[in-house]
Write a protein that holds these residues in place. Structure first.
Motif, PDB file in Angstrom:
ATOM      1  N   LEU A 230      -5.842  16.731  18.122  1.00 59.27           N
ATOM      2  CA  LEU A 230      -6.793  15.651  17.865  1.00 59.27           C
ATOM      3  C   LEU A 230      -6.114  14.291  17.946  1.00 59.27           C
ATOM      4  N   GLY A 231      -4.808  14.317  18.286  1.00 63.77           N
ATOM      5  CA  GLY A 231      -4.078  13.075  18.521  1.00 63.77           C
ATOM      6  C   GLY A 231      -3.977  12.203  17.280  1.00 63.77           C
ATOM      7  N   ILE A 232      -3.884  10.904  17.514  1.00 64.84           N
ATOM      8  CA  ILE A 232      -3.722   9.959  16.409  1.00 64.84           C
ATOM      9  C   ILE A 232      -5.073   9.453  15.918  1.00 64.84           C
ATOM     10  N   ARG A 233      -6.157  10.088  16.403  1.00 64.34           N
ATOM     11  CA  ARG A 233      -7.493   9.591  16.072  1.00 64.34           C
ATOM     12  C   ARG A 233      -7.713   9.510  14.569  1.00 64.34           C
ATOM     13  N   PHE A 234      -7.146  10.479  13.819  1.00 69.45           N
ATOM     14  CA  PHE A 234      -7.414  10.511  12.386  1.00 69.45           C
ATOM     15  C   PHE A 234      -6.203  10.119  11.536  1.00 69.45           C
ATOM     16  N   LEU A 235      -5.044   9.921  12.168  1.00 66.44           N
ATOM     17  CA  LEU A 235      -3.860   9.564  11.380  1.00 66.44           C
ATOM     18  C   LEU A 235      -4.042   8.236  10.653  1.00 66.44           C
ATOM     19  N   ARG A 236      -4.849   7.332  11.215  1.00 68.02           N
ATOM     20  CA  ARG A 236      -5.022   6.033  10.558  1.00 68.02           C
ATOM     21  C   ARG A 236      -5.703   6.160   9.197  1.00 68.02           C
ATOM     22  N   HIS A 237      -6.479   7.234   8.993  1.00 69.32           N
ATOM     23  CA  HIS A 237      -7.154   7.405   7.712  1.00 69.32           C
ATOM     24  C   HIS A 237      -6.153   7.640   6.583  1.00 69.32           C
ATOM     25  N   ILE A 238      -4.962   8.114   6.929  1.00 70.76           N
ATOM     26  CA  ILE A 238      -3.945   8.377   5.907  1.00 70.76           C
ATOM     27  C   ILE A 238      -3.347   7.080   5.383  1.00 70.76           C
ATOM     28  N   GLU A 239      -3.431   6.000   6.186  1.00 69.22           N
ATOM     29  CA  GLU A 239      -2.756   4.750   5.837  1.00 69.22           C
ATOM     30  C   GLU A 239      -3.247   4.159   4.523  1.00 69.22           C
ATOM     31  N   ARG A 240      -4.502   4.395   4.165  1.00 68.70           N
ATOM     32  CA  ARG A 240      -5.067   3.765   2.971  1.00 68.70           C
ATOM     33  C   ARG A 240      -5.042   4.672   1.742  1.00 68.70           C
ATOM     34  N   ASN A 241      -4.527   5.883   1.871  1.00 63.71           N
ATOM     35  CA  ASN A 241      -4.470   6.780   0.717  1.00 63.71           C
ATOM     36  C   ASN A 241      -3.330   6.378  -0.213  1.00 63.71           C
ATOM     37  N   SER A 242      -3.583   6.445  -1.521  1.00 59.54           N
ATOM     38  CA  SER A 242      -2.550   6.068  -2.492  1.00 59.54           C
ATOM     39  C   SER A 242      -1.390   7.055  -2.473  1.00 59.54           C
ATOM     40  N   ILE A 243      -1.713   8.358  -2.466  1.00 56.96           N
ATOM     41  CA  ILE A 243      -0.668   9.384  -2.398  1.00 56.96           C
ATOM     42  C   ILE A 243      -1.058  10.407  -1.336  1.00 56.96           C
ATOM     43  N   LEU A 244      -0.076  11.167  -0.878  1.00 58.30           N
ATOM     44  CA  LEU A 244      -0.302  12.184   0.145  1.00 58.30           C
ATOM     45  C   LEU A 244       0.003  13.557  -0.443  1.00 58.30           C
ATOM     46  N   LEU A 245      -0.953  14.475  -0.318  1.00 56.79           N
ATOM     47  CA  LEU A 245      -0.766  15.852  -0.763  1.00 56.79           C
ATOM     48  C   LEU A 245      -0.575  16.725   0.473  1.00 56.79           C
TER      49      LEU A 245
END
Length: 330
Positions: A230-245
């Motif tokens: 799915l490429g980088i299409r959805f990676l940008r959504h991670i940028e605004r998350n406070s923490i990553l699980l």
């Protein structure tokens, strides 16, 4: 909501209104044959404005708006009457929307609060009427300013989901199952790659009526930062998350290696993502016994809090929420 209804990217032509022309007019009354100039100013052209709306979570309503055109301002009139301003066009967008210039890719603004308004494309100024140009040597100016032209530009809107926790993992890591187990979200779940084709948000209830927002990001694969899967299409959504699980299934060939591949994909996409607090959940732990878990702990990555969980049997889910809450508020 159907997968096709999640739109997180739109491109459109934004054209603000031109300003109205100033008026060339002279006061004429029965007993005032030479009343002098009294031309009014032109009205301002309409602006294109972005407004944050917490009730929107997708850009679907803007998908078919290829041209957004604001009204021009009206011309001035005699008696120093100003022309009416052009009507503004207000585009309501979800929180987390970023506006960019389509040619330079320069970020113009970010909408992060409900009700926040930003003028995206400013309307042209109205021209001055001839009343402004009178002087001792020119008491009857026969000219006025034309209105300023509006601006036409191509704009890209990108949505980056606002969430406290972003779920990061390969397809089939159990992210959607976890989200459906601890929130009211109902993502599509299946035992095949790329079941999740759009990000899903869920509000997770916590102790004492507290809550946090969790985002299930479509599965990353090795090479995602270069456009694979799915490429980088959805990676940008991670940028605004406070923490990553991070989530890796217990039946993975090498848990530590999978975690490092995921970490590397985020690093290649945006190195700043590695500055976020991280947790690691080993999913599908209901297939393990205590002895096997003890052995596996020796092979887990260091320097990241780790927990074995099972969304099906609810194993350690309360403990996971405790860990997430502690990281969010640390």
């Amino acid at each position: 909501m159907a997968d096709s209804n999640f739109i997180d990217y739109v491109k459109f032509c934004s054209r603000s209104g031109a300003g109205g022309s100033g008026s060339v007019h002279f006061r004429r009354e029965k007993h005032v044959p030479k009343g002098g100039p009294d031309g009014g100013d032109g009205g301002r052209g309409g602006n294109i404005i972005l407004r944050g709306n917490a009730q929107h979570w997708t850009l679907l309503h803007l998908k078919y708006k290829k041209h957004v055109i604001a009204e021009a301002g009206k011309g001035g009139e005699g008696g120093r009457r100003k022309g009416a301003d052009g009507k503004d066009i207000i585009l309501e967008v979800p929180l987390g929307t970023v506006a960019k210039d389509a040619e330079t890719m320069e970020v113009r603004c970010e909408i992060t609060e409900d009700g926040q308004e930003v003028v995206l494309t400013r309307g042209g100024r109205g021209g001055l009427g001839n009343d402004h140009f009178k002087s001792a040597t020119n008491q009857a100016p026969h000219y006025a300013q034309p209105g300023e032209e509006g601006i036409e530009e191509w704009i890209i809107l990108e949505l980056k989901l606002l969430a406290d926790v972003g779920l990061v993992g390969f397809p089939n890591a159990g992210k959607s199952t976890l989200l459906s187990s601890i929130s009211a979200a109902k993502p599509e779940i299946g035992d095949y790659p790329f079941t999740t084709l759009v990000p899903n948000l869920g509000v997770v209830g916590y102790r004492d009526d507290k809550s946090f927002v969790m985002a299930d990001i479509p599965g990353i694969i090795e090479g995602a930062a270069e456009g694979r899967g799915l490429g980088i299409r959805f990676l940008r959504h991670i940028e605004r998350n406070s923490i990553l699980l991070f989530m890796v299934p217990a039946d993975a060939d090498n848990i530590k290696k999978e975690y490092e591949i995921l970490l590397n994909e985020l690093k290649k996409y945006n190195p700043e993502l590695l500055d976020k607090n991280r947790l690691l959940a080993i999913s599908k732990a209901d297939m393990l016994d205590e002895e096997l878990m003890t052995e596996m702990k020796k092979e887990l990555p260091e320097n990241v809090p780790t927990l074995f969980i099972s969304s099906v049997s609810q194993y350690n889910l309360d403990k996971l929420k405790d860990m997430i809450w502690q990281e969010i508020n640390s």
